[in-house]
Design a protein around this motif. Structure first.
Motif, PDB file in Angstrom:
ATOM      1  N   LYS A 155     -37.012-107.374 -83.512  1.00 14.12           N
ATOM      2  CA  LYS A 155     -37.221-106.119 -83.143  1.00 14.12           C
ATOM      3  C   LYS A 155     -37.613-105.180 -83.303  1.00 14.12           C
ATOM      4  O   LYS A 155     -37.543-103.814 -82.590  1.00 14.12           O
ATOM      5  CB  LYS A 155     -35.219-106.367 -83.119  1.00 14.12           C
ATOM      6  N   ILE A 168     -39.666-103.701 -80.239  1.00 15.41           N
ATOM      7  CA  ILE A 168     -39.212-102.555 -79.227  1.00 15.41           C
ATOM      8  C   ILE A 168     -40.014-102.107 -78.996  1.00 15.41           C
ATOM      9  O   ILE A 168     -40.727-101.870 -77.499  1.00 15.41           O
ATOM     10  CB  ILE A 168     -38.015-102.436 -79.464  1.00 15.41           C
ATOM     11  N   ARG A 169     -40.162-101.107 -79.532  1.00 17.05           N
ATOM     12  CA  ARG A 169     -40.837 -98.929 -78.658  1.00 17.05           C
ATOM     13  C   ARG A 169     -43.048 -99.420 -78.757  1.00 17.05           C
ATOM     14  O   ARG A 169     -43.184 -99.174 -77.591  1.00 17.05           O
ATOM     15  CB  ARG A 169     -40.520 -97.776 -80.180  1.00 17.05           C
ATOM     16  N   MET A 223     -42.294-101.247 -75.145  1.00 18.99           N
ATOM     17  CA  MET A 223     -42.179-100.064 -74.459  1.00 18.99           C
ATOM     18  C   MET A 223     -43.502 -99.736 -74.199  1.00 18.99           C
ATOM     19  O   MET A 223     -43.502 -99.048 -72.304  1.00 18.99           O
ATOM     20  CB  MET A 223     -40.804 -99.360 -74.610  1.00 18.99           C
ATOM     21  N   ASN A 235     -35.538 -96.134 -71.285  1.00 20.52           N
ATOM     22  CA  ASN A 235     -33.979 -96.922 -71.355  1.00 20.52           C
ATOM     23  C   ASN A 235     -33.996 -97.683 -72.584  1.00 20.52           C
ATOM     24  O   ASN A 235     -33.927 -99.014 -72.026  1.00 20.52           O
ATOM     25  CB  ASN A 235     -33.279 -96.786 -70.397  1.00 20.52           C
ATOM     26  N   LEU A 236     -33.990 -96.865 -73.775  1.00 22.39           N
ATOM     27  CA  LEU A 236     -33.660 -98.066 -75.336  1.00 22.39           C
ATOM     28  C   LEU A 236     -32.675 -99.168 -74.655  1.00 22.39           C
ATOM     29  O   LEU A 236     -32.199 -99.984 -75.005  1.00 22.39           O
ATOM     30  CB  LEU A 236     -33.860 -97.501 -75.827  1.00 22.39           C
ATOM     31  N   LYS A 237     -31.714 -98.383 -74.348  1.00 23.55           N
ATOM     32  CA  LYS A 237     -30.386 -98.853 -74.017  1.00 23.55           C
ATOM     33  C   LYS A 237     -30.669 -99.878 -72.533  1.00 23.55           C
ATOM     34  O   LYS A 237     -29.549-101.145 -73.281  1.00 23.55           O
ATOM     35  CB  LYS A 237     -29.221 -98.176 -73.527  1.00 23.55           C
ATOM     36  N   LYS A 286     -32.381-102.837 -74.594  1.00 24.34           N
ATOM     37  CA  LYS A 286     -31.937-103.659 -75.822  1.00 24.34           C
ATOM     38  C   LYS A 286     -30.467-103.926 -75.388  1.00 24.34           C
ATOM     39  O   LYS A 286     -30.639-106.264 -75.655  1.00 24.34           O
ATOM     40  CB  LYS A 286     -31.025-102.988 -76.631  1.00 24.34           C
TER      41      LYS A 286
END
Length: 332
Positions: free
Chosen positions: A12, A15-16, A19, A35-37, A40
């Protein structure tokens, strides 16, 4: 420093980085790049991200997301798991990276069944390399006979008379407080945990999950959502647990849903192996008339929906709008 392409499933903390790669090489304003939400919800599973990442000299050169049905289910209940690829994005300077990613993905999950939904038609030869059977999905719709002011459809077209007799239909809306009623589906491909986690607890859309009993005997499940647009609404069927013959018996239920919600029409996008007679349930198969597929934003044109399966999956699988990442929001 690695001087060859390295493929792996990341944790994890990356993630950034993924993205940012999507923002640069996919679409700048794609929801997964900002949108991180959403990211995830669809791809984070425990400490891992459900992506295959390709790196060269410590830099990301390609990524592909994937979603398995079992992420929503109790693992021991889902005996027939299927996995779906999502967002294959590569740096065009590195030829063959997409093929490497997909080959890694197939070897990594060789015990699972593989599906495709809403892929680009230009990629069909790519998927055939991996022995996928590729098909067009069918789009059906049923117009609300009581709706006179059409804002989405251009004209009112409907089946005047259904061919089957009326069946005794009883139904109950399933929510968090009574989801235990779905335990009758514990041996299904889409079991009760799948329905609970994917639809009832969904943080982005308000799905309606309806447990239906036909003639006091057969239990089936319908999942739909109401889409509000242009001061009107439509009903979109998202999923169905039952047989095509069961679906044919639900005309009275669809009329009730349309009238209760004052919606223009209800539509269904489904794989062609879901063989039913649309006349029996009052549906029309879309031909040249425009029945939009996209509402975020609204695009008033017909879309060709495509799907695919490996040969092992095809015999057992009906693909609906809710499968894979097709219900990922495009805006929040």
């Amino acid at each position: 420093m690695r001087n060859e392409v390295y493929l792996y499933i990341p944790d994890k903390k990356e993630i950034r980085s993924i993205m940012s790669f999507l923002k640069k090489f996919w679409k700048k304003n794609h929801i997964l790049s900002k949108n991180l939400k959403v990211f995830k919800y669809f791809y984070l599973e425990k400490k891992k991200i459900n992506f295959v990442v390709a790196k060269y000299q410590s830099k990301i050169i390609g990524v592909m997301g994937f979603i398995s049905n079992s992420r929503y289910s109790e693992k021991n209940l889902n005996k027939f798991d299927i996995i779906w690829p999502s967002v294959l994005c590569v740096n065009a300077k590195f030829s063959g990276v997409g093929l490497k990613i997909f080959n890694f993905y197939h070897k990594k999950f060789k015990k699972k069944n593989f599906g495709l939904i809403n892929f680009n038609i230009n990629a069909k030869n790519f998927y055939r390399i991996f022995n996928y059977e590729l098909y067009k999905m069918k789009h059906y719709y049923m117009v609300n006979k009581l709706s006179d002011d059409l804002k989405i459809l251009k004209k009112k077209k409907f089946i005047n008379k259904t061919l089957l007799k009326n069946y005794k239909i009883t139904f109950k809306l399933i929510e968090n407080k009574n989801f235990n009623l779905l335990k009758i589906f514990k041996n299904e491909f889409k079991n009760y945990k799948y329905i609970l986690n994917k639809y009832i607890k969904n943080p982005f859309y308000k799905y309606k999950c309806v447990l239906i009993k036909i003639n006091s005997k057969k239990n089936v499940l319908l999942v739909f959502r109401k889409i509000k647009i242009l001061k009107t609404s439509i009903i979109r069927i998202i999923d169905f647990v039952g047989s095509p013959k069961d679906f044919e018996k639900l005309n009275s239920l669809f009329n009730y849903i349309l009238n209760k919600n004052n919606s223009e029409y209800v539509d269904l996008v489904v794989s062609e192996n879901f063989k039913f007679n649309p006349n029996n349930v009052g549906f029309i198969e879309k031909t040249n008339e425009i029945v939009p597929s996209y509402f975020e934003p609204l695009i008033k044109k017909n879309i060709t929906h495509l799907c695919g399966y490996n040969k092992r999956a095809y015999r057992n699988l009906f693909i609906f709008k809710g499968d894979g990442d097709s219900e990922r929001p495009n805006k929040i």
